[in-house]
Each structure stands twice: as structure tokens, then as C-alpha cells.
Design an enzyme around this catalytic site. Structure first.
Site, PDB file in Angstrom:
ATOM      1  N   GLU A 159       0.773  -1.235   0.000  1.00  0.00           N
ATOM      2  CA  GLU A 159       0.000   0.000   0.000  1.00  0.00           C
ATOM      3  C   GLU A 159       0.810   1.295   0.000  1.00  0.00           C
ATOM      4  O   GLU A 159       0.575   2.183   0.836  1.00  0.00           O
ATOM      5  CB  GLU A 159      -0.981   0.017   1.194  1.00  0.00           C
TER       6      GLU A 159
ATOM      7  N   GLU B 256      -6.200  -7.848  -0.309  1.00  0.00           N
ATOM      8  CA  GLU B 256      -6.931  -7.522   0.922  1.00  0.00           C
ATOM      9  C   GLU B 256      -8.372  -7.179   0.561  1.00  0.00           C
ATOM     10  O   GLU B 256      -8.616  -6.418  -0.380  1.00  0.00           O
ATOM     11  CB  GLU B 256      -6.300  -6.325   1.654  1.00  0.00           C
TER      12      GLU B 256
END
Lengths: 371, 371
Positions: free
Chosen positions: A169, A294
Site C-alpha cells: 500500500e 486484501e
């Protein structure tokens, strides 16, 4: 792999997030792992962190993950995994043990480098809330590349290694503006946070190329090198079409976040949204394999309405949502649920009602999910 | 309860045993909870014990225990549960939370007082290895009676309370000689251990009567008062026939321990042995309800042969053993498995192979057990 990835993240194990294991932050003023390590007396910190690591995930969890039908675990690891960044305590022994468990129970492991010094996203899960300056420190970029290389060297011949995700991320410019991480994750030290900003795509492309070049030299060709999309799934066509990579994968994360807009917080909208993402994944998969690294069932509809719903209604809602989600992820190479388990207590802290859906081990036990 | 007790112990949570969570004893010379609390720096000890308690059992475990089909949890608690015995740290808040979880997921709780000051059995799980002098200290007998009364007062109106077991495994004379606890659990402080000896039946009868009188006054009649049999199931006929009790139960523990006699370590012998205990339980049940409060699938046959058995052979063996065991326990009022989970690592420490059968959460996941 021939079959789709049916994966699960071992979140909150080697990288901490306060909201996932809130009681681990008892007796401290800390809201993230950076300050937990810095606020506490070293001996007490060592007991806390080592006890957590030895207790939260054990062999039994790998037994249960395999029995549930998962085939890969994604393990978030911190940049200090090798124990060379005091006051943090390394956890490479834990990862070694996890590889042994994975091999014993027929699971593969995706190592996910989840934090970088000075952070790549300013999230609490980047290690230090409100700070995002890693990319501005060339020596820390080099440090991260070196950690990745050491991980590759250590596990390159392990049959349980699925691959390595080079960085979780990194927050790219457009999403920096939308997420506004320093508002959500307020920096404790304004001076340290000063100068924080998003990771540019130009930087990210170069970093990924460099990480690829170093890792590909070390890793056998059946081990996958994974890049996170920086929260912008459609920004990668040029990158992958202009270059030649062997066995890479693009990781994209999708949560049901709609800022509580009432007309969007319902199953129909969630399904339409998931369908749309599935179409994007299908498109991107034409030039690079895509995994949804995710996602979870958590949503505001259940969080707000669960006390007035029957157990059957909740189960049916989650079953539909699970099916629509997995259908979308399977337009690509599959998924990793976030997360295997968390210590949130919806009974003794009722403001957490609904957040147990982040915990796939509970979702499976309650019949909400079927891998 | 109308239906049989299908119960499980939450061992190694609020009362520690080194063999069950060995890594919790890392960085210390301690082999039991007494010395863990005395050996460590208080701040570091607090972090260790509180982190363990917050992580090892959470709401999610109650979800999974209920989903597996269990209906009661037996929770071993230490004599220092109220936090009034330094340097030990109390854990009544943990038990409060557990009652809330139990209520939320339709489980009942049997509180099991598992330790007494100076110990009632000299086992590691009595708190201090090699010492058994509690019964010789009238003020500590009174302390235990007071702890029991305080527990009864606290939970008497809780719909989740099944009952209170007044003391776990007091070691009576004949079994003292057979088990020889000071040989198995060597005392660290010979002076402290000096004068240790078994608990006489005369003492135990009086203590149980006194505990009953105090608890029955506090507890509503639907709450059960449980007595452990002191490892001598057939020694209680006179006790129960000579006295009048309202809603009591006798707890008996049975493990497959045959000192590695080769002709006894096989399924046929295990089944014959279980059948024999079942007959005893049936007989004793004529004058007092009997529950098998601890048992498990662990046995030397599997521990020694598992590496040479197929998964199907192991599963089939355990399935037969589970069935024969539950048949025996259901000659009485049912059972509590020992234990819900433990952190033993059979992969990284292969000398523990087979000991995962103590962990019913793994046994269920692997298809060895079906509640």
C-alpha cells in the site's frame, strides 16, 4: 498456481494495528507500533511483543487455515524483521517457524513487506501514523531493497514460498487526496511528519523495477514477485506493457467504504460495486495477473443494522456478499481475505459490533463464509 | 441440564502450565506459574501475563466453541484471581468478560478453582511444583473458602453460570504414592517443599462439606456445586449416601496413562479401559451425578507411531477413541475435554509429535473429533 488463490492474511501478528488487537496497547499512550516500541521500557516491550507473537499465531492456526480450504497465507512483515532497527525487535524466527508450519500443512506463503522506515502511506499499519517520507530518504529505499533481497535469499529454495510482495500500500497522489491519511492517522510528532506526501508513480515504477531486478536474480522463476497497485488499479497498463517481467502479479485492495452514504450502504449497491471491480480486474488481467490481496465482509449496513437482524438474516447477507466478492476476485487470480483473526470484542465493547466480520475465522465458524 | 454436558476446558489461559504454552516461559528459569511471578521483574511480568490473557482466549474462541457444538466451558482459575496475593496479578476482569461472551453465544460456565496457596497436589498446574501443604495451613483453607464465596456472590445471578468446582485435583493418599508428584514435579525450594504430603479423605470430606454449606447459601439451586474425586472415583459412596446435598456433581479425570506398557498401548486396550471406567461412572451415578471434567485423545500409541501412519489411519484411530471415550463419559452426565487449545509446536519441536491431540480445536479441524 493452477487453481485460484484462496488466501488469507495473517494480519496483526508481526505487524500491529491498534484497532485489531486493542488490548495489546493497554498501559501505553501509543496508537501505533512505532510509538509502542519507543514509549515502553525495553524489557516490558520485549515481553509484550514476544508474548503476543508466540500466542497470537501458532501451529494450530495453520492447521485450521488449511482445514478451512485456504491454499496461501499472506504474511505482513515489518521492515525491522531482521532485528537491525532498534528499539524494534526482529521476528525472522517467527517467519521461519511459519514456513515450517506452511510446509507441514500444505500451504504456501506470500511474504508481504508491510512497512518501511518513515512509512510509505502514513497509515497506522505503515508503522507510524501520519508520517509518509520513506521515498524521500534514498538510504531507506536502499534499506528496504536490502531487506527484500535478504528475505529472497533466505526462502528462495523453500517449497512453501509463493512469492514476495515488495511493499504494501504505497499511497499514490490521487488516493492521498481522497484518503487524507494525516487526518485519519494524526501524527504525534509534527516535526517528524513535516514534509510528508504521497508516493509518485514515477518513483514507484522505478522502485518496482529495481526491486524486481534484484529479486528476480535471487528467486527461482516459480516464485512470484508481487507489486501493490498503490490504490490505482487502472494506472499500470503502460508499466506492464512497456516492460518484460517474468512471473509477477499486481495486488489490489478493495474494502466496502462508501462514507456512509445511505443509498450506497445496501447489498444491491455492494454487489454492483463488486461487479464493477471484477470487470476492471478482468481487463487488467489481460496484461498482468491480478490478485485481490486484501478485502473483507465488513460493511456499514451490517454494522448499523445487526442488532435488529436475525442471525439467519445476517448469515444470508454475508453469504451473498461473500459470493459476489469471490466472483469478482476470481476474474483475476483470486484473493487474500483481511484477516485471519483479530481480538476485537463486540460483546464487551459493543461499539465494535459488525467488526467481527474482519475476522474470517469467526466468519467461517458462524457460517458467514465458506472458502 | 437436560442434555449431556459437552464441555471443554479453557486450560492454559488463567492458570499456566509450561508444557502447554512453553514459549510463555522463554527468557525465564521458571517451570511453573509461582516462579514465573517470583522470578520476573514486576513490570515485565505484568506485560507477559496480561498480553497472554488478552491474546490466548478472545471472543472469537467462544464463537468457535459454540459453533463446534460444545455447551459448557470449564474455566480453571487461580486462587489469586481477585488480585490480593502479590506478586500474582488478578484476572477477575477476564472472567467477567468470559461470562459476557458465554451469555452472548449460548454457553454455560463452570468455574474451576484450579490452585490453592501452597498447592493441593504438588503438580505444576497446582501453581507450584513439588509443594503440597495447603491443607496444613488453616488460614489458607479459609482463604480458599473465601475466594469461592466471593466467586459465588459475583456470578450467582448470571444465567451463564453452570456452577463452581470447589477445588481441582486434590491429591489423595493412594494416588500420591502412585503418581509420586515430587518426582515428576521437582520442588525448586526444598525448604518450602518440606512436609508436603497428600490430602486425606477425612480433610477433603470436611472441606467439601464446608464449601458446600457456604456456597449453597449463596447460589440459587440451579447452580451446581462440583467436587473433584481426588483421583479415586470409588471412594465417595459413603460421603454422598451419608449426607444430603442439593445439586452437586462429582468430577472425575481420566487420561490414557499406562506407563508405556507395550501390550497396553493399543486401541483395543484403550477401548476396554474406557469401557471399564464407563461401568464405574454408571455405578457411581446411582448416588451422585458424575462428569468427566478432564480427558483427552492423547495416547502413546499415536505419539510413537504417527510418523509411520497415514493421515486416514490417524483420523480413524482418533475417531474410534473419541467415540469410545464419549460413550464412557455419557454413562454419567458428560464431559469436558482437556483442553480447548494449546501452543505446542509439533513441527518445530518434533519431540512433541502427538501432543496436538490435547488441543481439541485442532482435533476438530483435522476431523479427529466431532462434538
Amino acid at each position: 498456481m493452477e487453481e485460484k488463490i484462496k488466501g488469507v492474511n495473517l494480519g496483526a501478528w508481526l505487524v500491529l494495528e491498534k484497532w485489531m488487537t486493542p488490548r495489546l496497547f493497554d498501559r501505553t499512550p501509543s496508537t501505533d507500533e512505532y510509538y509502542l516500541a519507543h514509549d515502553m521500557d525495553p524489557a516490558a516491550y520485549e515481553e509484550k511483543i514476544k508474548t503476543h507473537r508466540a500466542t497470537f499465531i501458532t501451529e494450530g492456526d495453520f492447521v485450521k487455515i488449511a482445514a478451512a480450504g485456504f491454499n496461501v497465507v499472506r504474511i505482513p512483515v515489518p521492515h525491522f524483521i531482521f532485528g537491525d532497527r532498534e528499539p524494534f525487535i526482529g521476528c525472522i524466527d517467527e517467519l521461519d517457524r511459519a514456513f515450517n508450519w506452511a510446509r507441514a500443512y500444505g500451504l504456501k506463503v506470500l511474504i508481504d513487506l508491510h512497512t518501511a522506515p518513515y512509512s510509505q502511506n502514513a497509515f497506522d499499519n505503515g508503522g507510524i501514523s501520519g508520517v509518509c517520507k520513506w521515498a524521500q530518504h534514498p538510504e531507506e529505499v536502499e534499506f528496504v531493497l536490502d531487506v527484500l533481497t535478504r528475505l529472497a535469499e533466505r526462502y528462495k529454495d523453500d517449497s512453501a514460498l509463493f512469492g514476495i510482495e515488495v511493499l504494501n500500500e504505497p499511497l499514490t497522489p490521487e488516493m492521498w487526496d481522497i484518503i487524507d491519511p494525516q487526518d485519519q492517522f494524526e501524527p504525534r510528532d509534527q516535526e517528524l511528519a513535516e514534509g510528508s506526501g504521497p508516493i509518485s508513480f514515477a518513483f514507484l515504477y522505478d522502485f518496482y523495477q529495481e526491486a524486481y531486478d534484484r529479486l528476480r536474480k535471487v528467486l527461482p522463476s516459480d516464485k512470484t514477485i508481487v507489486f501493490h497497485d498503490g490504490f490505482d488499479l487502472m494506472a499500470w497498463e503502460g508499466f506492464f506493457k512497456d516492460r518484460t517481467f517474468d512471473n509477477v502479479m499486481l495486488d489490489t485492495h478493495h474494502y466496502l467504504v462508501f462514507n456512509n452514504e445511505p443509498d450506497q450502504e445496501n447489498l444491491e449497491h455492494y454487489k454492483a460495486h463488486l461487479n464493477q471491480i471484477g470487470t476492471q480486474i478482468e481487463k487488467v488481467s489481460q496484461y498482468v495477473p491480478v490478485v485481490t490481496g486484501e478485502w473483507c465482509l465488513f460493511n456499514q449496513h451490517i454494522a448499523q443494522n445487526q442488532p435488529n437482524m436475525t442471525d439467519d438474516e445476517v448469515t444470508s447477507f454475508y453469504n451473498e456478499l461473500w459470493g459476489a466478492s469471490v466472483d469478482a476476485w476470481n476474474k483475476g487470480d483470486g484473493y487474500f481475505y483481511w484477516t485471519y483473526k483479530l481480538s476485537i470484542d463486540t460483546v464487551n465493547t459493543p461499539d465494535r459490533i459488525g467488526k467481527d466480520a474482519w475476522d474470517v475465522s469467526r466468519a467461517i465458524a458462524r457460517g458467514w463464509a465458506q472458502v
